[in-house]
Write an enzyme that holds these catalytic residues in place. Sequence first.
Site, PDB file in Angstrom:
ATOM      1  N   GLU A 175       0.832  -1.215   0.000  1.00 18.34           N
ATOM      2  CA  GLU A 175       0.000   0.000   0.000  1.00 18.34           C
ATOM      3  C   GLU A 175       0.855   1.250   0.000  1.00 18.34           C
ATOM      4  O   GLU A 175       2.037   1.214   0.331  1.00 18.34           O
ATOM      5  CB  GLU A 175      -0.952   0.032   1.193  1.00 18.34           C
ATOM      6  CG  GLU A 175      -0.344  -0.380   2.525  1.00 18.34           C
ATOM      7  CD  GLU A 175       0.876   0.352   2.943  1.00 18.34           C
ATOM      8  OE1 GLU A 175       0.831   1.615   2.925  1.00 18.34           O
ATOM      9  OE2 GLU A 175       1.889  -0.281   3.303  1.00 18.34           O
ATOM     10  N   GLU A 318       4.438  -0.474   0.999  1.00 21.12           N
ATOM     11  CA  GLU A 318       4.443  -0.647  -0.469  1.00 21.12           C
ATOM     12  C   GLU A 318       4.330  -2.111  -0.887  1.00 21.12           C
ATOM     13  O   GLU A 318       4.012  -2.409  -2.036  1.00 21.12           O
ATOM     14  CB  GLU A 318       5.729  -0.077  -1.117  1.00 21.12           C
ATOM     15  CG  GLU A 318       5.986   1.381  -0.847  1.00 21.12           C
ATOM     16  CD  GLU A 318       7.285   1.884  -1.513  1.00 21.12           C
ATOM     17  OE1 GLU A 318       7.993   1.091  -2.160  1.00 21.12           O
ATOM     18  OE2 GLU A 318       7.578   3.083  -1.382  1.00 21.12           O
TER      19      GLU A 318
END
Lengths: 350, 350
Positions: A175, A318
Site C-alpha cells: 500500500e 508498499e
Amino acid sequence: MDIIMDTLERITPVSQELLRQAQTRLDNRTKPLGSLGRLEEFARRVVATSGNPDPDVGKKVIFTFAGDHGVTEEGVSLFPREVTPQMVLNFLSGGAGINVLARHVGADVRVVDVGVDYDFAEVAGLIHKKVARGTKNFAKGPAMTRAETLAALTVGIELADQCRAEGVGLVGTGEMGIGNTTPSSAIIAAISGKTVAEVTHRGTGIGDAALINKIRVIEQGLALNKPDPQDPLDVLAKVGGLEIAAIAGLVLGCAANSIPVVIDGFISTAGALIASELHPNVRDYIFAAHESVEIGHSFMLERIGVEPILDLRFRLGEGTGAALAMTLIEAGVKILKEMATFEQAGVSQG
Amino acid sequence: MDIIMDTLERITPVSQELLRQAQTRLDNRTKPLGSLGRLEEFARRVVATSGNPDPDVGKKVIFTFAGDHGVTEEGVSLFPREVTPQMVLNFLSGGAGINVLARHVGADVRVVDVGVDYDFAEVAGLIHKKVARGTKNFAKGPAMTRAETLAALTVGIELADQCRAEGVGLVGTGEMGIGNTTPSSAIIAAISGKTVAEVTHRGTGIGDAALINKIRVIEQGLALNKPDPQDPLDVLAKVGGLEIAAIAGLVLGCAANSIPVVIDGFISTAGALIASELHPNVRDYIFAAHESVEIGHSFMLERIGVEPILDLRFRLGEGTGAALAMTLIEAGVKILKEMATFEQAGVSQG
C-alpha cells in the site's frame, strides 16, 4: 454485499491431510528431519492453501493499493499528502523500493488507485479502481460510508478472482497512502480494546510532539465514531481507509480462491486483521512477511495467528517486506519439489 | 605459515567514510529515512567491505567444504560416517538442499573435499584439496597436526584469492561433515571458557542419552588435549576439523581480498570465530546468515560482533542459510543502486 457474502462462503479450512502428505514428502528428502525449519512449514502450507501437492508459485504478483486519508489535515504524518500520487507515478516508472525488490524476486507489481485524491486520467499501467478521492477526516466523522467500504473491499476480491483465472501462485499485499498508519492504529485499538498509545507509533518518522498529537487524534476519532468492535466492517468504515479495505478484500478473495497471500507490514496487517475477523479460516491462507518496527504490529499478528517470516526492521510498506518473504516461500516450495530423496541420491538414513 | 601471516597482514578496517557516503546516497532515495532497515545496513556494509561505491554482487559463490571426523567413533552423530561422501556426490549431482537454494538465488555451489575419508578419484566437478582422510578422534588425542591445520587454512585462503581474480562479489560458506557439530562445540567451549553443556546441542537430531555422551566426549577431549584459548590455531588443531579450518581460511581470505563473506550456521560460525580471533578486523567483512537452532551459536555471533539476518530455525548447514541471506544482501545493494532519488521521481521530501 452479495459478492462479500459469496466470498466468505467460499472460504474453507485447509486440508490437514495435504499438510501431512507434504511433510512426509519433505521427510524423505536428503536432510535431517525438519532441518530446514520454517522453509518446510512454508512448503506444506502452500500445498495445503493451494490444494495442490505440486504447487507452482512461479507466477507472483504484488498489489500496491493507493489511497488518501482525510485525517492528514490533523498533521499526523511527516510527509505532505501530495506524496501519495507522486509515489504512485514513481511505482509506475519503476523507481520505488517495491519495484526494485519485486524485480529482484521475479514478482509483478500491480498498482491500484482505490482512493487517491488526484486525477490520474489515463495514466498507463495504473489499475483505475478509484472509489473516492480519499477518505473523510475520521477525527470529525466517519471516514467512509458503508457503500464505499463495500466497494473498496470488492476491488480487492475481484483482483483475487482474476489472479485465480491467471494462474497466479502467490499474492503479496502492499500500500501507499500518506497518513495510513493512523487508521491502522485506530483499527487495532477499536478491535482489541487496547489503548491507542499502546498501538500507535511514528509512521514515516514523526517526532515526540507529533506522536502525542497522533494519539490524541485517534482517541478523538474513536470517541466520536464509536466503532462496534464486533462488526469489523463498521470499524473499517468509521476510520478507513480505502486501500486498507481493498487489502482486506484481496485477502478474503485469496482465501476464497485458494491462493496463499503474503501480507506486508503494519497497514497490510490491519487489512488482514479485518479479513480475519470476518472469517476464522482466513488465517490459514495468510503468510506474514515480517515484523514491522511499528508497535501494535505483533499484537495483530498474534491475533490473526501467524508468525512473521523476516525481521529486517522495515517500516516502508508498499509491499517491500512481502516481496522478500515471497522469495523465501518460493524457496520452500522448491525444496519440496526439487530435492533428491534418500533413495535417489543413495544416501543412508539416520 | 607464510601465506597465513601474509593474509593477516592484508586485512584492514573498512572505510568509515565509504559507510557514510553509502548512507547519504540511501537517504536520498524515495523512502522515509532508514525505512528499509537492515537492507540499508547490508548495502552500506557491502560498499565498505568491497571498497566500491557501486558494488556488484551479481557473481555469488558458495563453498561447501567436506571433511570427516575421527570423533564419530564415539557415537556423537545420528547419521553414519559414510553419509559425508554420499552427500558430496549428492551436491555434485544437484539434489541437495544447498543446490536447490543456490539455484534459487543465482549462486554457484563449489564443493571442496578438504578431508573426506573416501577416495573420490577423478570425480568431475569436485574441487580436490584433500589434506587428510578425516581428522583423528580428539577424545583420544589431537584431531589434526599443526601442518594439517595450516594446509586446510591455506585451501580456504587460496579459494578466496581466486574469487578476487574472478570478480566474485559475494561469498558464502558451507560445510558437510558427519559429526562436525562436536568439534564446533569444543571450539566455542575452549575459546569462551563456557561449560561444554552450555554450548552443545543435538546436531542432526540425537536423543537425550546421545547428547549426554556427546558432552562427555567433548569434555574428555578438552581435558586431554588442553587447547590454549589464547591460540586459536592450537584450539583448531586440537579438536578439528579440516572443513572448519578451510572455512576459517576462506573468511580470512575474503577479508584480505575485500570480499564480503556470508557465514552459514553453527559450524561455519565456529570457523569464522577462529578467523575473527586471529584478527580483530575480520568481523567487518562477515555477514551472519542466520540464527541456528544449535545452542552456543548466539554466543559465537555476539563474540564475533555480528547480528544474524534470518531466523528460520535451520539446522542443516551445507551453506543453506547463507544462500538465502545472500539474496537479501543483494537486494540491499540493488536498493542503493536502482531506486530513484526524490529529485528524479519528483517526490516531495518530508
